[in-house]
Enzyme design. Structure first.
Site, PDB file in Angstrom:
ATOM      1  N   TYR A 175       0.844  -1.191   0.000  1.00 25.81           N
ATOM      2  CA  TYR A 175       0.000   0.000   0.000  1.00 25.81           C
ATOM      3  C   TYR A 175       0.875   1.236   0.000  1.00 25.81           C
ATOM      4  O   TYR A 175       2.066   1.195   0.347  1.00 25.81           O
ATOM      5  CB  TYR A 175      -0.953   0.012   1.203  1.00 25.81           C
ATOM      6  CG  TYR A 175      -0.317   0.362   2.525  1.00 25.81           C
ATOM      7  CD1 TYR A 175      -0.253   1.682   2.975  1.00 25.81           C
ATOM      8  CD2 TYR A 175       0.219  -0.633   3.342  1.00 25.81           C
ATOM      9  CE1 TYR A 175       0.329   1.999   4.196  1.00 25.81           C
ATOM     10  CE2 TYR A 175       0.804  -0.332   4.561  1.00 25.81           C
ATOM     11  CZ  TYR A 175       0.857   0.988   4.985  1.00 25.81           C
ATOM     12  OH  TYR A 175       1.439   1.307   6.191  1.00 25.81           O
ATOM     13  N   CYS A 176       0.259   2.358  -0.399  1.00 26.79           N
ATOM     14  CA  CYS A 176       0.993   3.624  -0.391  1.00 26.79           C
ATOM     15  C   CYS A 176       0.076   4.734   0.116  1.00 26.79           C
ATOM     16  O   CYS A 176      -0.614   4.549   1.125  1.00 26.79           O
ATOM     17  CB  CYS A 176       1.623   3.931  -1.741  1.00 26.79           C
ATOM     18  SG  CYS A 176       0.528   3.814  -3.172  1.00 26.79           S
ATOM     19  N   ARG A 177       0.015   5.877  -0.585  1.00 24.50           N
ATOM     20  CA  ARG A 177      -0.657   7.058  -0.025  1.00 24.50           C
ATOM     21  C   ARG A 177      -2.170   6.982  -0.102  1.00 24.50           C
ATOM     22  O   ARG A 177      -2.873   7.420   0.792  1.00 24.50           O
ATOM     23  CB  ARG A 177      -0.154   8.311  -0.737  1.00 24.50           C
ATOM     24  CG  ARG A 177       1.303   8.602  -0.453  1.00 24.50           C
ATOM     25  CD  ARG A 177       1.873   9.631  -1.389  1.00 24.50           C
ATOM     26  NE  ARG A 177       3.284   9.861  -1.095  1.00 24.50           N
ATOM     27  CZ  ARG A 177       4.209  10.081  -2.005  1.00 24.50           C
ATOM     28  NH1 ARG A 177       3.870  10.127  -3.287  1.00 24.50           N
ATOM     29  NH2 ARG A 177       5.465  10.271  -1.654  1.00 24.50           N
TER      30      ARG A 177
END
Length: 220
Positions: A175-177
């Protein structure tokens, strides 16, 4: 009888928020600041913009009350003025995706397509089962500002050097932002090329925070 002039002046104040948001660069800055407070030079590097340009856009956001600042020595840190600013940014983004057809085309051109993403509820269930590795591929400073509890921190730009540290017998969820962040998708494609089973989280840290899920801030 209502005063038309005064009504117009009131609505002009509302429009100031819209004008502040009417820039792709400023929306990118809000997206970054929503991950945690940042300095001008940090934001400049993340957006690949000059310091002067970045500062000018930040001043517009500050003038209209969307971000606040604090000074520590010679450095100035920017943060969202309130959690409702993150909600507003997310709504602008999602309304555009829902009602402007070109948004989906632009999203696919930027992010690409991967295997089916993992929903938040499925991730929580599989974390409890111990059948998945949660991988945070954002820059380290964003991880330290807040991350999914139990997530490993390996920024996508150094992931190739750390593949051996990831257990090979479990699926990896990166996952990221947020929903429109490319970093998790880049990580998944890299992992696939190295024969690993991986999928992106359907959302990211922005949606995780806004949904009231627990956030950890311990060191990486």
């Amino acid at each position: 009888m209502a005063d038309v002039r005064l009504k117009g002046e009131l609505y002009d104040q509302f429009a100031r928020v819209g004008k502040a948001l009417a820039s792709g660069v400023r929306l990118q800055l809000l997206d970054l600041i929503a991950q945690g407070e940042r300095t001008v030079d940090s934001l400049s590097r993340a957006c690949e913009l000059g310091l002067t340009t970045t500062s000018a856009h930040l001043q517009i956001l500050k003038r209209e009350g969307l971000v606040s600042t604090r000074r520590q020595g010679t450095r100035v840190y920017y943060s969202l003025a309130g959690d409702d600013i993150a909600v507003l940014y997310a709504m602008v983004r999602d309304v555009a995706h829902k009602y402007i057809a070109d948004t989906e085309q632009a999203r696919v051109a930027y992010i690409g397509t991967d295997t089916e993403p993992v929903a938040r509820d499925e991730l929580m269930r599989r974390v409890q089962e111990g059948s998945v590795i949660v991988l945070d591929v954002r820059p380290r400073e964003e991880y330290l500002a807040g991350h999914i509890p139990g997530a490993l921190s390996i920024p996508v730009d150094v992931l190739p050097d750390h593949l051996s540290s990831l257990p090979a017998d479990r699926e990896i969820v990166a996952y990221c932002r947020g929903s429109y962040c490319v970093l998790a998708h880049e990580a998944v494609r890299l992992l696939h090329r190295h024969g690993r089973v991986a999928r992106p989280l359907a959302e990211g840290m922005l949606e995780w925070r806004l949904s009231g899920m627990p956030v950890a801030t311990e060191a990486a």
